[in-house]
Enzyme design. Sequence first.
Site, PDB file in Angstrom:
ATOM      1  N   LYS A   1      11.855  11.831  -5.522  1.00 29.83           N
ATOM      2  CA  LYS A   1      13.224  11.633  -6.034  1.00 29.83           C
ATOM      3  C   LYS A   1      13.388  12.572  -7.259  1.00 29.83           C
ATOM      4  O   LYS A   1      14.412  13.269  -7.380  1.00 29.83           O
ATOM      5  CB  LYS A   1      13.064  10.246  -6.783  1.00 29.83           C
ATOM      6  CG  LYS A   1      14.709   9.957  -7.042  1.00 29.83           C
ATOM      7  CD  LYS A   1      14.901   8.492  -7.758  1.00 29.83           C
ATOM      8  CE  LYS A   1      16.281   8.523  -8.367  1.00 29.83           C
ATOM      9  NZ  LYS A   1      16.251   7.219  -9.304  1.00 29.83           N
TER      10      LYS A   1
ATOM     11  N   GLU B   1       1.869  15.666  -8.797  1.00 29.88           N
ATOM     12  CA  GLU B   1       1.026  15.649  -7.655  1.00 29.88           C
ATOM     13  C   GLU B   1       1.603  16.159  -6.551  1.00 29.88           C
ATOM     14  O   GLU B   1       1.154  16.812  -5.688  1.00 29.88           O
ATOM     15  CB  GLU B   1       0.489  13.983  -7.371  1.00 29.88           C
ATOM     16  CG  GLU B   1      -0.446  13.521  -8.319  1.00 29.88           C
ATOM     17  CD  GLU B   1       0.327  12.699  -9.403  1.00 29.88           C
ATOM     18  OE1 GLU B   1       1.383  13.048  -9.726  1.00 29.88           O
ATOM     19  OE2 GLU B   1      -0.286  11.891  -9.950  1.00 29.88           O
TER      20      GLU B   1
ATOM     21  N   GLY C   1      12.656   4.636  -7.353  1.00 31.87           N
ATOM     22  CA  GLY C   1      11.520   4.996  -6.348  1.00 31.87           C
ATOM     23  C   GLY C   1      10.713   4.029  -5.674  1.00 31.87           C
ATOM     24  O   GLY C   1      10.625   4.044  -4.493  1.00 31.87           O
ATOM     25  N   ARG C   2      10.458   3.007  -6.476  1.00 29.24           N
ATOM     26  CA  ARG C   2       9.690   1.643  -5.678  1.00 29.24           C
ATOM     27  C   ARG C   2      10.612   0.960  -4.934  1.00 29.24           C
ATOM     28  O   ARG C   2      10.190  -0.177  -4.236  1.00 29.24           O
ATOM     29  CB  ARG C   2       8.796   0.893  -6.810  1.00 29.24           C
ATOM     30  CG  ARG C   2       9.715   0.511  -7.816  1.00 29.24           C
ATOM     31  CD  ARG C   2       8.806   0.039  -8.958  1.00 29.24           C
ATOM     32  NE  ARG C   2       9.427  -0.546 -10.263  1.00 29.24           N
ATOM     33  CZ  ARG C   2       9.873   0.208 -11.178  1.00 29.24           C
ATOM     34  NH1 ARG C   2       9.437   1.547 -10.952  1.00 29.24           N
ATOM     35  NH2 ARG C   2      10.505  -0.331 -12.060  1.00 29.24           N
TER      36      ARG C   2
ATOM     37  N   GLU D   1       4.728  -2.139 -11.549  1.00 27.26           N
ATOM     38  CA  GLU D   1       5.492  -1.091 -12.261  1.00 27.26           C
ATOM     39  C   GLU D   1       6.976  -1.660 -12.809  1.00 27.26           C
ATOM     40  O   GLU D   1       7.414  -1.354 -13.637  1.00 27.26           O
ATOM     41  CB  GLU D   1       5.782   0.069 -11.302  1.00 27.26           C
ATOM     42  CG  GLU D   1       6.088   1.112 -12.060  1.00 27.26           C
ATOM     43  CD  GLU D   1       6.130   2.525 -11.326  1.00 27.26           C
ATOM     44  OE1 GLU D   1       5.146   3.342 -11.175  1.00 27.26           O
ATOM     45  OE2 GLU D   1       7.146   2.876 -10.512  1.00 27.26           O
TER      46      GLU D   1
ATOM     47  N   HIS E   1     -13.851 -13.634   4.146  1.00 32.12           N
ATOM     48  CA  HIS E   1     -15.452 -13.341   4.100  1.00 32.12           C
ATOM     49  C   HIS E   1     -15.640 -12.254   2.799  1.00 32.12           C
ATOM     50  O   HIS E   1     -16.640 -11.519   2.832  1.00 32.12           O
ATOM     51  CB  HIS E   1     -15.885 -12.651   5.265  1.00 32.12           C
ATOM     52  CG  HIS E   1     -15.552 -13.581   6.588  1.00 32.12           C
ATOM     53  ND1 HIS E   1     -16.694 -14.425   7.047  1.00 32.12           N
ATOM     54  CD2 HIS E   1     -14.380 -13.688   7.507  1.00 32.12           C
ATOM     55  CE1 HIS E   1     -16.051 -15.255   7.959  1.00 32.12           C
ATOM     56  NE2 HIS E   1     -14.768 -14.760   8.114  1.00 32.12           N
TER      57      HIS E   1
ATOM     58  N   LYS F   1       1.006  10.832 -18.466  1.00 34.11           N
ATOM     59  CA  LYS F   1       1.141  12.210 -17.663  1.00 34.11           C
ATOM     60  C   LYS F   1       1.371  13.249 -18.660  1.00 34.11           C
ATOM     61  O   LYS F   1       1.034  14.237 -18.407  1.00 34.11           O
ATOM     62  CB  LYS F   1       2.792  12.137 -17.287  1.00 34.11           C
ATOM     63  CG  LYS F   1       2.947  11.345 -16.020  1.00 34.11           C
ATOM     64  CD  LYS F   1       4.223  11.306 -15.300  1.00 34.11           C
ATOM     65  CE  LYS F   1       4.579  10.066 -14.489  1.00 34.11           C
ATOM     66  NZ  LYS F   1       5.963  10.075 -13.770  1.00 34.11           N
TER      67      LYS F   1
HETATM   68  O1  LIG Z   1       9.468  10.437  -6.192  1.00 36.37           O
HETATM   69  P1  LIG Z   1       8.993  10.699  -7.607  1.00 36.37           P
HETATM   70  O2  LIG Z   1       9.970  11.445  -8.517  1.00 36.37           O
HETATM   71  O3  LIG Z   1       7.951  11.974  -7.265  1.00 36.37           O
HETATM   72  O4  LIG Z   1       8.345   9.741  -8.277  1.00 36.37           O
HETATM   73  C1  LIG Z   1       6.926   9.157  -7.641  1.00 36.37           C
HETATM   74  C2  LIG Z   1       6.855   7.844  -8.304  1.00 36.37           C
HETATM   75  O5  LIG Z   1       6.250   8.164  -9.849  1.00 36.37           O
HETATM   76  C3  LIG Z   1       6.623   7.142 -10.539  1.00 36.37           C
HETATM   77  O6  LIG Z   1       7.715   7.415 -11.166  1.00 36.37           O
HETATM   78  C4  LIG Z   1       5.699   6.592 -11.712  1.00 36.37           C
HETATM   79  O7  LIG Z   1       4.983   7.647 -11.933  1.00 36.37           O
HETATM   80  C5  LIG Z   1       7.250   6.095  -9.618  1.00 36.37           C
HETATM   81  O8  LIG Z   1       8.197   5.139 -10.277  1.00 36.37           O
HETATM   82  C6  LIG Z   1       7.603   6.855  -8.569  1.00 36.37           C
HETATM   83  O9  LIG Z   1       7.993   6.018  -7.285  1.00 36.37           O
END
Ligand SMILES: O=P(O)(O)OC[C@H]1O[C@](O)(CO)[C@@H](O)[C@@H]1O
Length: 522
Positions: free
Chosen positions: A200, A206, A260-261, A346, A377, A489
Amino acid sequence: MSLPAVNPTKTEAWKALENHYQNIKEHQMQQVFSEDGKRANRFKIEWQDFYFDFSKNRITDETISLLLKLAEEVKLKEAIDLQFSGAKINKTEDRAVLHTALRNFDSLKPEVKDTLQKMQYFSEKIIGGAHKGFSGKSITDVVNVGIGGSHLGPEMVTEALKCYKNHLNVHFIANIDGDEVAEKLNRLNPETTLFIIVSKSFTTQETLVNASVIRNWFLENTSKDDIQKHFVAVSANVDKAMDFGISADNVFPMPDWVGGRFSLWSAVGLSISCAVGFKNFEAMLFGAFEADKHFKSQPFKKNIPVIMALLSVWYNNFFGAESEAVVPYSHYLHKLVPYLQQAVMESNGKSVDRNGENVNYQTGTIVWGSVGTNAQHAFFQLLHQGTKLIPTDFIGFSEPLHGNLENNNILMANLFAQTEALWEGTQLKTVESTFKHFEGNKPSNTILIKKLTPKNFGSLIALYEHKLFVQGIIWNIFSYDQWGVELGKTVAKTTLKAIENQQLSLLENASTKNLVSKIVEK
Ligand SMILES: O=P(O)(O)OC[C@H]1O[C@](O)(CO)[C@@H](O)[C@@H]1O
């Protein structure tokens, strides 16, 4: 318009619930149940293909009416209407929260319609083989590169709807772990692979680092012009995606008002649309839309997400239960729990209320679990005989997808039996020793769904989304921001600098210094 900001502990209902809890806490509720022939029919909600049984909970009619009063006193109805109206209820980020608009088939916003059309056109070209890679071959593999909400939803759905999948192989690269990236790339052919870079913000470390590693790998045998045939992006930050080298045409937009979520319903679902086809993706949206209507229109006592949330508050804030388990009896749902962990924790892992004050009551629950019967189990021993109270959601499907009735009967028998054993215990039976005694009185909800279809799965996820929203309203917190992920971060940036420059003086914490020295002194 702002969300109402009522301290729940100051309501009349809260005080009444505290008193009520004193009366109920020692009760072996299974006895109350067995004396009340109508309870199982009273504490259930039937809706479309869903049968929601909440009778095996430590509640009475009074509990429910007090919880409903609490919902009223915190102005839940007003909050729901505000969310759906598009008001900027995500106040700390100054954003509206409208993931429900992505599936509002009564009046889809033109921008949503356009994106859906673009997703359909593109995914059909990929599936049908019309989209060719740089060497003229069709795409065989699709890789979703993203993390958090840009990964967990698509991966969960792709797994959940595997039965509806086409020939494309769909992969997910999320972690910054270079071994994982290398492992996955080693198995891919650049000629026939499509990479969907999902972020987003298009600033997530990452995702950006992994995307660069992948691009370099891709360019080993190709030229820059070939990127357009193999890389697309999903982002709200089109400029950044273009800076990365993806053409504007290849960027699928994400509105700012989708968190995002909660974004799997947006273009973030492109990998889903590729994996199971647009029609199934759309059916899932439709199922979520149905759940939205249920949530908006049903009186709270017949409203599945509202009741789920109220029960959760009951255990979390009055019984002191810290966690809740989710156990789907379908292997297809093996990624549901990680998805819910982000969605729920979150969202509701907050300790400052909507007035900016520290809360003096418990908020977000810890969500954990795994698929049944495997979980029986593994951790069920603790559910049955441990010292902790862990309310559990059991999710099952009446009809199997592949017609294997014998297995499904066993699977369902186990699900029902577990809820009964947790609830009844061995109270009325004679056991040889205390070690074989089951106290019972362990609460659970059962969500029994007719069949694992895209539509029903969409409904299920939307019900959980609404549940967490209701919890956040009651706890008087902002569920739609996530400032708590930022500090780590920032610290990671300095730590990385210290590692890369071998400069321990950049670090303040002695433990971190020691740890970093172990890496740089190799
Ligand atoms: O879609 P982006 O901006 O890469 O963010 C990834 C994820 O990182 C977060 O901001 C948390 O670090 C989440 O809320 C989000 O889903």
